[in-house]
Design an enzyme around this catalytic site. Structure first.
Site, PDB file in Angstrom:
ATOM      1  N   CYS A 133       8.456  -2.038 -13.644  1.00 52.28           N
ATOM      2  CA  CYS A 133       7.605  -3.229 -13.837  1.00 52.28           C
ATOM      3  C   CYS A 133       6.811  -3.192 -15.144  1.00 52.28           C
ATOM      4  O   CYS A 133       6.215  -4.200 -15.529  1.00 52.28           O
ATOM      5  CB  CYS A 133       6.668  -3.397 -12.656  1.00 52.28           C
ATOM      6  SG  CYS A 133       7.551  -3.561 -11.096  1.00 52.28           S
ATOM      7  N   HIS A 258       0.848  -7.532 -15.085  1.00 56.02           N
ATOM      8  CA  HIS A 258       2.024  -7.515 -14.216  1.00 56.02           C
ATOM      9  C   HIS A 258       1.649  -8.192 -12.900  1.00 56.02           C
ATOM     10  O   HIS A 258       0.597  -7.925 -12.327  1.00 56.02           O
ATOM     11  CB  HIS A 258       2.464  -6.072 -13.983  1.00 56.02           C
ATOM     12  CG  HIS A 258       3.483  -5.941 -12.895  1.00 56.02           C
ATOM     13  ND1 HIS A 258       4.589  -6.770 -12.820  1.00 56.02           N
ATOM     14  CD2 HIS A 258       3.563  -5.095 -11.826  1.00 56.02           C
ATOM     15  CE1 HIS A 258       5.297  -6.438 -11.759  1.00 56.02           C
ATOM     16  NE2 HIS A 258       4.699  -5.428 -11.137  1.00 56.02           N
ATOM     17  N   ASN A 288       6.537 -10.560  -6.880  1.00 56.22           N
ATOM     18  CA  ASN A 288       6.675  -9.517  -7.899  1.00 56.22           C
ATOM     19  C   ASN A 288       8.108  -9.528  -8.442  1.00 56.22           C
ATOM     20  O   ASN A 288       9.041  -9.197  -7.720  1.00 56.22           O
ATOM     21  CB  ASN A 288       6.344  -8.165  -7.255  1.00 56.22           C
ATOM     22  CG  ASN A 288       6.458  -7.010  -8.228  1.00 56.22           C
ATOM     23  OD1 ASN A 288       6.993  -7.150  -9.328  1.00 56.22           O
ATOM     24  ND2 ASN A 288       5.958  -5.857  -7.827  1.00 56.22           N
TER      25      ASN A 288
HETATM   26  C1  LIG Z   1       1.824  -3.815   0.137  1.00 58.42           C
HETATM   27  C2  LIG Z   1       0.371  -4.223   0.241  1.00 58.42           C
HETATM   28  C3  LIG Z   1       0.213  -5.716   0.004  1.00 58.42           C
HETATM   29  C4  LIG Z   1      -0.088  -3.921   1.685  1.00 58.42           C
HETATM   30  O1  LIG Z   1      -1.433  -4.278   1.804  1.00 58.42           O
HETATM   31  P1  LIG Z   1      -2.469  -3.239   2.430  1.00 58.42           P
HETATM   32  O2  LIG Z   1      -3.757  -3.939   2.483  1.00 58.42           O
HETATM   33  O3  LIG Z   1      -2.411  -1.970   1.638  1.00 58.42           O
HETATM   34  O4  LIG Z   1      -1.885  -3.047   3.864  1.00 58.42           O
HETATM   35  P2  LIG Z   1      -1.568  -1.668   4.626  1.00 58.42           P
HETATM   36  O5  LIG Z   1      -0.285  -1.096   4.124  1.00 58.42           O
HETATM   37  O6  LIG Z   1      -2.788  -0.799   4.594  1.00 58.42           O
HETATM   38  O7  LIG Z   1      -1.364  -2.207   6.099  1.00 58.42           O
HETATM   39  C5  LIG Z   1      -2.457  -2.740   6.832  1.00 58.42           C
HETATM   40  C6  LIG Z   1      -1.963  -3.125   8.209  1.00 58.42           C
HETATM   41  O8  LIG Z   1      -1.062  -4.247   8.097  1.00 58.42           O
HETATM   42  C7  LIG Z   1       0.174  -3.944   8.731  1.00 58.42           C
HETATM   43  N1  LIG Z   1       1.244  -4.594   7.981  1.00 58.42           N
HETATM   44  C8  LIG Z   1       2.071  -4.064   7.040  1.00 58.42           C
HETATM   45  N2  LIG Z   1       2.905  -4.999   6.588  1.00 58.42           N
HETATM   46  C9  LIG Z   1       2.618  -6.141   7.245  1.00 58.42           C
HETATM   47  C10 LIG Z   1       3.141  -7.435   7.213  1.00 58.42           C
HETATM   48  N3  LIG Z   1       4.149  -7.787   6.382  1.00 58.42           N
HETATM   49  N4  LIG Z   1       2.592  -8.368   8.011  1.00 58.42           N
HETATM   50  C11 LIG Z   1       1.584  -8.074   8.834  1.00 58.42           C
HETATM   51  N5  LIG Z   1       1.041  -6.850   8.932  1.00 58.42           N
HETATM   52  C12 LIG Z   1       1.556  -5.887   8.139  1.00 58.42           C
HETATM   53  C13 LIG Z   1       0.273  -2.448   8.701  1.00 58.42           C
HETATM   54  O9  LIG Z   1       1.116  -1.979   9.734  1.00 58.42           O
HETATM   55  C14 LIG Z   1      -1.175  -2.030   8.898  1.00 58.42           C
HETATM   56  O10 LIG Z   1      -1.466  -2.110  10.259  1.00 58.42           O
HETATM   57  P3  LIG Z   1      -2.416  -0.997  10.949  1.00 58.42           P
HETATM   58  O11 LIG Z   1      -3.739  -1.126  10.239  1.00 58.42           O
HETATM   59  O12 LIG Z   1      -2.446  -1.433  12.374  1.00 58.42           O
HETATM   60  O13 LIG Z   1      -1.738   0.311  10.702  1.00 58.42           O
HETATM   61  C15 LIG Z   1      -0.500  -3.424  -0.740  1.00 58.42           C
HETATM   62  O14 LIG Z   1      -0.582  -2.078  -0.358  1.00 58.42           O
HETATM   63  C16 LIG Z   1       0.005  -3.502  -2.145  1.00 58.42           C
HETATM   64  O15 LIG Z   1       0.132  -4.562  -2.732  1.00 58.42           O
HETATM   65  N6  LIG Z   1       0.269  -2.329  -2.771  1.00 58.42           N
HETATM   66  C17 LIG Z   1       0.745  -2.283  -4.132  1.00 58.42           C
HETATM   67  C18 LIG Z   1       2.156  -2.729  -4.168  1.00 58.42           C
HETATM   68  C19 LIG Z   1       2.667  -2.913  -5.553  1.00 58.42           C
HETATM   69  O16 LIG Z   1       1.978  -3.331  -6.425  1.00 58.42           O
HETATM   70  N7  LIG Z   1       3.931  -2.607  -5.704  1.00 58.42           N
HETATM   71  C20 LIG Z   1       4.660  -2.867  -6.890  1.00 58.42           C
HETATM   72  C21 LIG Z   1       4.434  -1.862  -7.918  1.00 58.42           C
HETATM   73  S1  LIG Z   1       5.199  -2.401  -9.374  1.00 58.42           S
END
Ligand SMILES: CC(C)(COP(=O)(O)OP(=O)(O)OC[C@H]1O[C@@H](n2cnc3c(N)ncnc32)[C@H](O)[C@@H]1OP(=O)(O)O)[C@@H](O)C(=O)NCCC(=O)NCCS
Length: 334
Positions: A133, A258, A288
């Site tokens: 990315c 990004h 993304n």
């Molecule tokens: C992926 C992302 C949006 C997830 O958001 P988050 O706030 O970190 O969420 P978490 O992974 O902590 O999950 C929180 C809860 O939501 C749940 N959950 C995960 N995916 C879910 C979905 N699609 N829908 C609903 N709930 C979901 C999880 O199981 C977790 O439940 P729990 O608290 O009961 O265990 C976030 O971590 C993110 O954007 N990370 C960076 C990703 C990125 O930039 N990647 C590209 C790099 S180039």
């Protein structure tokens, strides 16, 4: 012009491409247990465009021999590249080098830039660049440096079909990714050019945070860890580029981060001391798109009239690897 400090690069044309299939958050809820509200709140994404995968009809899936059908990385790159060349008022015959930034190439061999080069009639060389990315900003620094070294015109494209490496059974990240392409033409101008400062980096000990293996189920990601590190490395890199460009953050007219997550974009802007109104954002529409995300946001801002000659633009990205890159760019041709 001969190589050396008397010549630099300016952006003289730009273009973009998105596959026609729009996948809403509501569509995503048919794949696994999730909701529109959760996705919007956690990521800022409302829609994304898919070129392949479960939402794209069989007849429209990427072809076995990419470059000659719909839905491939090459097809998107060709469309965006063609538009950028037309806007710059040049043709492929005027291009000395094509740099195609992608982490989702159409084939293992050869580079996807070969098919793109043939379709656009590019007279010079062509290569792929994979820095995930952070790819487009890596490409911008590479292309501008090669223009300064003697190539008169470079076509720089960021193009991805991430849906071909998305694990649609993984609800923790499948909703994030989309497909698309953005392109710019860089041309030689007298003087130092528009690249005022830059920083490129990688921490290869962090490969396990985000990867997709050949023949594996698709993308695997440790979301929270990526999130935390993304904010930190993007802020540090952007500050380094600003410092090297001798530019204060208050002088930045547009911040093009990004487009991975609107919460990351906001957190980075806040930490840099940049008002959020200066963020260029298309994430609600594209998700993304990796190497394509920064040029898609840049082109969108240019089309919306958010950029005037002389404006300072800060680009900053991070990605799998873990890579990061930032650059301070002066918009216009002076
Ligand atoms: C992926 C992302 C949006 C997830 O958001 P988050 O706030 O970190 O969420 P978490 O992974 O902590 O999950 C929180 C809860 O939501 C749940 N959950 C995960 N995916 C879910 C979905 N699609 N829908 C609903 N709930 C979901 C999880 O199981 C977790 O439940 P729990 O608290 O009961 O265990 C976030 O971590 C993110 O954007 N990370 C960076 C990703 C990125 O930039 N990647 C590209 C790099 S180039």
């Amino acid at each position: 012009m001969s190589p050396g400090p008397g010549r630099g690069a300016a952006i003289t044309g730009w273009g973009s491409a998105l596959p026609p299939r729009v996948v809403t958050n509501q569509d995503v809820t048919t794949l696994f247990d999730t909701s529109d509200e959760w996705i919007v709140e956690r990521s800022g994404i409302h829609r994304r465009h898919h070129a392949s995968g479960p939402f794209v009809a069989e007849a429209d899936q990427p072809p076995a021999h990419p470059g000659d059908g719909v839905g491939s990385t090459a097809t998107l790159a060709i469309e965006a590249g063609r538009e950028a060349l037309a806007q710059a008022g040049v043709t492929g015959a005027d291009v000395g080098l094509l740099v195609l930034c992608t982490t989702s190439p159409d084939q293992a061999v050869p580079a996807t830039s070969s098919a793109v080069s043939a379709a656009l009639g590019i007279a010079g060389g062509a290569m792929d660049l994979n820095a995930a990315c952070a790819g487009f900003t890596y490409g911008l620094v590479t292309a501008a440096s090669l223009v300064a070294s003697g190539i008169d015109r470079v076509l720089l494209v960021g193009a991805e079909t991430l849906t071909r490496v998305t694990n649609f059974a993984d609800r923790s990240n499948a909703f994030l990714f989309g497909d698309g392409a953005g392109a710019v033409v860089l041309e030689a101008v007298p003087g130092p050019g528009c690249l005022l400062g830059w920083d490129l980096g990688v921490d290869g000990t962090l490969v396990a945070l985000l990867y997709a293996d050949h023949g594996g189920p698709g993308m695997a990601m440790r979301g929270q860890e990526v999130f935390r590190r993304a904010v930190r490395v993007t802020v540090d890199s952007a500050e380094l580029s600003l410092q090297r460009a001798k530019v204060g953050v208050d002088e930045v007219a547009l911040f093009v981060p990004h487009q991975a997550n609107s919460r990351i974009m906001d957190a980075v802007a806040d930490r840099l001391g940049l008002p959020r109104e200066r963020i260029a954002s298309v994430i609600h529409e594209t998700g993304n798109t990796s190497s394509a995300s920064i040029p898609l946001a840049l082109v969108d801002a240019a089309r919306a009239g958010r950029l005037a000659d002389g404006d300072l633009v800060l680009l900053a990205g991070f990605g799998a690897g873990m890579t990061w890159a930032s650059a301070v760019w002066r918009w216009g041709t002076q």
